[in-house]
Design a protein around this motif. Structure first.
Motif, PDB file in Angstrom:
ATOM      1  N   GLY A  11       0.771  -1.172   0.090  1.00 12.07           N
ATOM      2  CA  GLY A  11       0.131  -0.028   0.114  1.00 12.07           C
ATOM      3  C   GLY A  11       0.878   1.230  -0.079  1.00 12.07           C
ATOM      4  N   ILE A  13       1.569   3.799   2.330  1.00 10.72           N
ATOM      5  CA  ILE A  13       2.768   4.084   3.515  1.00 10.72           C
ATOM      6  C   ILE A  13       3.773   2.845   3.529  1.00 10.72           C
ATOM      7  CG2 ILE A  13       3.279   4.880   6.041  1.00 10.72           C
ATOM      8  CD1 ILE A  13       0.234   5.790   5.839  1.00 10.72           C
ATOM      9  N   ASP A  34       0.930  -9.106   1.919  1.00 11.67           N
ATOM     10  CA  ASP A  34      -0.281  -7.952   1.550  1.00 11.67           C
ATOM     11  C   ASP A  34      -1.479  -8.893   0.869  1.00 11.67           C
ATOM     12  OD1 ASP A  34      -0.079  -4.579   0.971  1.00 11.67           O
ATOM     13  OD2 ASP A  34      -1.482  -6.106  -0.068  1.00 11.67           O
ATOM     14  N   THR A  37      -5.416  -5.974  -2.237  1.00 11.12           N
ATOM     15  CA  THR A  37      -6.732  -5.534  -2.547  1.00 11.12           C
ATOM     16  C   THR A  37      -6.703  -4.257  -3.355  1.00 11.12           C
ATOM     17  OG1 THR A  37      -6.677  -3.369  -0.768  1.00 11.12           O
ATOM     18  CG2 THR A  37      -7.387  -5.577   0.092  1.00 11.12           C
ATOM     19  N   ASP A  60      -3.766 -12.789   3.393  1.00 16.90           N
ATOM     20  CA  ASP A  60      -4.740 -12.003   4.252  1.00 16.90           C
ATOM     21  C   ASP A  60      -4.256 -12.094   5.501  1.00 16.90           C
ATOM     22  OD1 ASP A  60      -6.839 -11.005   5.549  1.00 16.90           O
ATOM     23  OD2 ASP A  60      -8.265 -11.973   3.936  1.00 16.90           O
ATOM     24  N   ILE A  61      -4.013 -11.098   6.401  1.00 17.10           N
ATOM     25  CA  ILE A  61      -3.790 -11.069   7.904  1.00 17.10           C
ATOM     26  C   ILE A  61      -4.811 -11.814   8.477  1.00 17.10           C
ATOM     27  CG2 ILE A  61      -2.276  -8.879   7.578  1.00 17.10           C
ATOM     28  CD1 ILE A  61      -4.536  -7.293   9.275  1.00 17.10           C
ATOM     29  N   PHE A  82       0.482  -2.275   8.993  1.00 17.79           N
ATOM     30  CA  PHE A  82       0.090  -1.495   8.291  1.00 17.79           C
ATOM     31  C   PHE A  82      -1.206  -1.951   7.632  1.00 17.79           C
ATOM     32  CE2 PHE A  82       4.727  -0.149   7.844  1.00 17.79           C
ATOM     33  CZ  PHE A  82       4.703   1.012   8.072  1.00 17.79           C
ATOM     34  N   SER A  86      -8.071   1.414   4.684  1.00 21.01           N
ATOM     35  CA  SER A  86      -7.760   2.732   5.081  1.00 21.01           C
ATOM     36  C   SER A  86      -8.688   4.009   4.633  1.00 21.01           C
ATOM     37  CB  SER A  86      -6.394   3.009   4.773  1.00 21.01           C
ATOM     38  OG  SER A  86      -6.423   3.209   3.337  1.00 21.01           O
ATOM     39  N   TYR A 159     -14.406   3.623   9.762  1.00 13.41           N
ATOM     40  CA  TYR A 159     -12.854   3.361   9.679  1.00 13.41           C
ATOM     41  C   TYR A 159     -12.182   3.703  10.961  1.00 13.41           C
ATOM     42  CZ  TYR A 159      -7.993   4.662   8.970  1.00 13.41           C
ATOM     43  OH  TYR A 159      -6.723   4.982   9.150  1.00 13.41           O
ATOM     44  N   LYS A 163     -10.138   1.157  13.777  1.00  8.70           N
ATOM     45  CA  LYS A 163      -8.818   1.349  14.051  1.00  8.70           C
ATOM     46  C   LYS A 163      -8.747   1.268  15.477  1.00  8.70           C
ATOM     47  CE  LYS A 163      -5.537   2.069  11.738  1.00  8.70           C
ATOM     48  NZ  LYS A 163      -4.569   0.762  11.327  1.00  8.70           N
ATOM     49  N   ASN A 189      -1.002  11.623   5.792  1.00 10.61           N
ATOM     50  CA  ASN A 189       0.232  11.388   5.195  1.00 10.61           C
ATOM     51  C   ASN A 189       0.057  11.766   3.833  1.00 10.61           C
ATOM     52  OD1 ASN A 189       2.470   8.552   6.164  1.00 10.61           O
ATOM     53  ND2 ASN A 189       0.913  10.022   7.489  1.00 10.61           N
TER      54      ASN A 189
HETATM   55  P1  NAD Z   1      -3.419   1.920   2.061  1.00  8.39           P
HETATM   56  O1  NAD Z   1      -4.845   1.824   1.719  1.00  8.39           O
HETATM   57  O2  NAD Z   1      -2.530   2.758   0.819  1.00  8.39           O
HETATM   58  O3  NAD Z   1      -2.693   0.170   2.056  1.00  8.39           O
HETATM   59  C1  NAD Z   1      -3.186  -0.756   2.780  1.00  8.39           C
HETATM   60  C2  NAD Z   1      -2.591  -1.821   2.362  1.00  8.39           C
HETATM   61  O4  NAD Z   1      -3.106  -2.912   3.186  1.00  8.39           O
HETATM   62  C3  NAD Z   1      -2.732  -2.346   0.913  1.00  8.39           C
HETATM   63  O5  NAD Z   1      -1.577  -2.737   0.284  1.00  8.39           O
HETATM   64  C4  NAD Z   1      -3.763  -3.640   0.904  1.00  8.39           C
HETATM   65  O6  NAD Z   1      -3.490  -4.625  -0.071  1.00  8.39           O
HETATM   66  C5  NAD Z   1      -3.379  -4.202   2.216  1.00  8.39           C
HETATM   67  N1  NAD Z   1      -4.510  -4.816   2.927  1.00  8.39           N
HETATM   68  C6  NAD Z   1      -5.609  -4.466   2.984  1.00  8.39           C
HETATM   69  N2  NAD Z   1      -6.355  -5.246   3.663  1.00  8.39           N
HETATM   70  C7  NAD Z   1      -5.398  -6.522   3.718  1.00  8.39           C
HETATM   71  C8  NAD Z   1      -5.537  -7.905   4.468  1.00  8.39           C
HETATM   72  N3  NAD Z   1      -6.778  -8.150   5.029  1.00  8.39           N
HETATM   73  N4  NAD Z   1      -4.471  -8.580   4.646  1.00  8.39           N
HETATM   74  C9  NAD Z   1      -3.454  -8.169   4.225  1.00  8.39           C
HETATM   75  N5  NAD Z   1      -3.022  -6.925   3.599  1.00  8.39           N
HETATM   76  C10 NAD Z   1      -4.498  -5.991   3.543  1.00  8.39           C
HETATM   77  O7  NAD Z   1      -3.159   2.521   3.362  1.00  8.39           O
HETATM   78  P2  NAD Z   1      -2.232   3.439   3.873  1.00  8.39           P
HETATM   79  O8  NAD Z   1      -2.760   4.992   3.603  1.00  8.39           O
HETATM   80  O9  NAD Z   1      -0.832   3.198   3.355  1.00  8.39           O
HETATM   81  O10 NAD Z   1      -2.092   3.145   5.395  1.00  8.39           O
HETATM   82  C11 NAD Z   1      -1.308   2.171   6.098  1.00  8.39           C
HETATM   83  C12 NAD Z   1      -1.544   2.032   7.563  1.00  8.39           C
HETATM   84  O11 NAD Z   1      -1.266   3.230   8.028  1.00  8.39           O
HETATM   85  C13 NAD Z   1      -3.164   1.678   7.861  1.00  8.39           C
HETATM   86  O12 NAD Z   1      -3.146   0.957   8.969  1.00  8.39           O
HETATM   87  C14 NAD Z   1      -3.716   3.330   8.063  1.00  8.39           C
HETATM   88  O13 NAD Z   1      -4.864   2.969   9.065  1.00  8.39           O
HETATM   89  C15 NAD Z   1      -2.739   3.864   8.808  1.00  8.39           C
HETATM   90  N6  NAD Z   1      -2.552   5.110   8.634  1.00  8.39           N
HETATM   91  C16 NAD Z   1      -2.722   5.973   7.378  1.00  8.39           C
HETATM   92  C17 NAD Z   1      -2.606   7.270   7.234  1.00  8.39           C
HETATM   93  C18 NAD Z   1      -2.623   8.150   5.931  1.00  8.39           C
HETATM   94  O14 NAD Z   1      -2.743   9.187   6.039  1.00  8.39           O
HETATM   95  N7  NAD Z   1      -2.748   7.335   4.875  1.00  8.39           N
HETATM   96  C19 NAD Z   1      -2.235   8.330   8.410  1.00  8.39           C
HETATM   97  C20 NAD Z   1      -2.280   7.536   9.641  1.00  8.39           C
HETATM   98  C21 NAD Z   1      -2.128   6.090   9.735  1.00  8.39           C
END
Ligand code: NAD
Ligand code: TDX
Length: 351
Positions: A11, A13, A34, A37, A60-61, A82, A86, A159, A163, A189
């Motif tokens: 994903g 981050i 990962d 999705t 899948d986690i 991660f 999201s 959401y 979390k 981010n």
């Molecule tokens: P994203 O949606 O870009 O990526 C999520 C990733 O998780 C994807 O690669 C997806 O394929 C994978 N995924 C989803 N469900 C899954 C499962 N059941 N098993 C395995 N993999 C799975 O999200 P992001 O923006 O990169 O956020 C990453 C983390 O950081 C999340 O936990 C989010 O809550 C947290 N976060 C995000 C932000 C932000 O601004 N984007 C800020 C603070 C915290």
């Protein structure tokens, strides 16, 4: 050699983090787990795919057999979670998968980590579970004040509630079983590889394709923006030096109204790319349900205890980000050509 499971590493981050860690260390092995999705994209990881310390596993986690197999196969010392659903808007239309992944998946990872790490009631040396969480678990601020680690949880969207649920299970495993854990709660981010359902890449892509720029409500909701590489460095520091059981807020006092972000993007593109991109593209649309008004992080604890502070100002970070999307149009075309079109229509072009 430390062996880490990084979940959600394809994903936004997560992929930035995998690249950051493999560039910085040559004595860690990363297993990127990962599910791929709609938000997961292996194109993000092209630059590390041949690295001998990198392994990709699609899964899948929530799949306990698979996680168990990974712990059996590798001597896992760290889990950095991660993986999550999201996007707030998607959680409003389809909350179930958020609860399954963000709560159930977290519990599953903790259970299996505990099975392999706890020996006779004690945890092995050097192990840690790190939960990547969000400032959204604290709810919404008024005009003043900041979120501190002691701020009560008050999530509003499915959401953020999911979390918060994940965070509380992590806390329970620390309090009940003594598991060495950390939780990081970061603000919004931005940067390379962010999926264009989120404000900044969506606005860049729409402006470049001359689509309207949908601003929710009055555009005055405030988010606290952090360049993704600064988030990665914070996680690295917490992973190595965070006190077991502690929560660390991550942010850099970069609060901006949404409309300011949109106008900044327009201003840059108008000056550097196409003089016909202008503010007439802005379209105020119906507000998001339960839309949190303001987020703002107090990063004093991580600064004081671990010496972390972001190095990228918003002005520098947003320019770097816009340039990255301009230089990577093929990346954007590939992810916006398929299912994304249906998502976009259902969100922004209904009726
Ligand atoms: P994203 O949606 O870009 O990526 C999520 C990733 O998780 C994807 O690669 C997806 O394929 C994978 N995924 C989803 N469900 C899954 C499962 N059941 N098993 C395995 N993999 C799975 O999200 P992001 O923006 O990169 O956020 C990453 C983390 O950081 C999340 O936990 C989010 O809550 C947290 N976060 C995000 C932000 C932000 O601004 N984007 C800020 C603070 C915290
Ligand atoms: O089209 C839009 N128009 C608009 O006005 C979109 C997509 C968003 N917005 C507004 C809503 C928010 O006030 O912009 C702000 C930012 O929205 P998002 O990019 O969807 O982020 P947000 O809801 O703040 O949540 C993000 O930050 C915290 C991430 O998606 C979460 O995963 C993270 O936990």
């Amino acid at each position: 050699m430390k062996t880490m499971i990084v979940t959600g590493g394809a994903g936004f981050i997560g992929s930035n983090f995998v690249i950051y860690m493999l560039n910085k260390y040559n004595d860690i092995k990363i297993i990127n787990l990962d599910k791929l999705t709609y938000a997961g994209n292996l194109e993000n990881l092209k630059c590390v795919q041949d690295n001998k310390n990198y392994v990709f596993v699609q899964g899948d986690i929530c799949d306990s057999e698979l996680i168990d197999k990974l712990f059996r196969e590798y001597d896992i010392s760290h889990v950095i979670n991660f993986a999550a659903e999201s996007h707030v808007d998607r959680s409003i239309t389809d909350p179930d998968i958020f609860i399954k992944t963000n709560v159930g998946g977290t519990a599953n990872l903790l259970n299996i980590a505990r099975k392999y790490w706890e020996v006779d009631g004690k945890y092995k040396e050097g192990v840690k579970y790190l939960q990547v969480s969000t400032d959204e678990v604290y709810g919404s601020l008024g005009d003043t004040g900041f979120f501190m680690e002691t701020t009560p949880l008050d999530p509003h969207s499915p959401y953020s509630a999911s979390k918060a649920g994940g965070d509380l299970i992590v806390k329970a495993y620390a309090d009940t079983y003594g598991m060495p854990v950390n939780i990081t709660r970061c603000s919004n981010n931005y940067g390379p590889y962010q999926f264009p359902e989120k404000l900044i890449p969506l606005m860049i892509n729409n402006a470049l394709t001359k689509k309207s720029l949908p601003v929710y409500g009055d555009g005055k909701n405030i988010r606290d923006w952090l360049y993704v590489e600064d988030h990665c460095s914070a996680i690295d520091m917490v992973l190595h030096n965070g006190k077991p059981g502690e929560v660390y807020n991550v942010g850099g006092h970069n609060e901006r109204e949404n409309i300011h972000i949109v106008k900044t993007i327009i201003g840059y593109l108008r000056e550097h790319v196409d003089s016909t991109i202008d503010e007439s593209l802005i379209k105020y649309v119906e507000d998001r349900k339960g839309h949190d008004r303001r987020y703002g992080i107090d990063p004093e604890k991580i600064k004081r205890e671990l010496g972390w502070y972001p190095v990228t100002t918003f002005e520098v970070g947003i320019e770097k980000t816009i340039k990255w999307y301009l230089d990577n149009k093929e990346w954007m075309n590939n992810i916006t050509s398929g299912d994304y079109q249906n998502y976009y229509k259902s969100m922004y072009e209904k009726g």
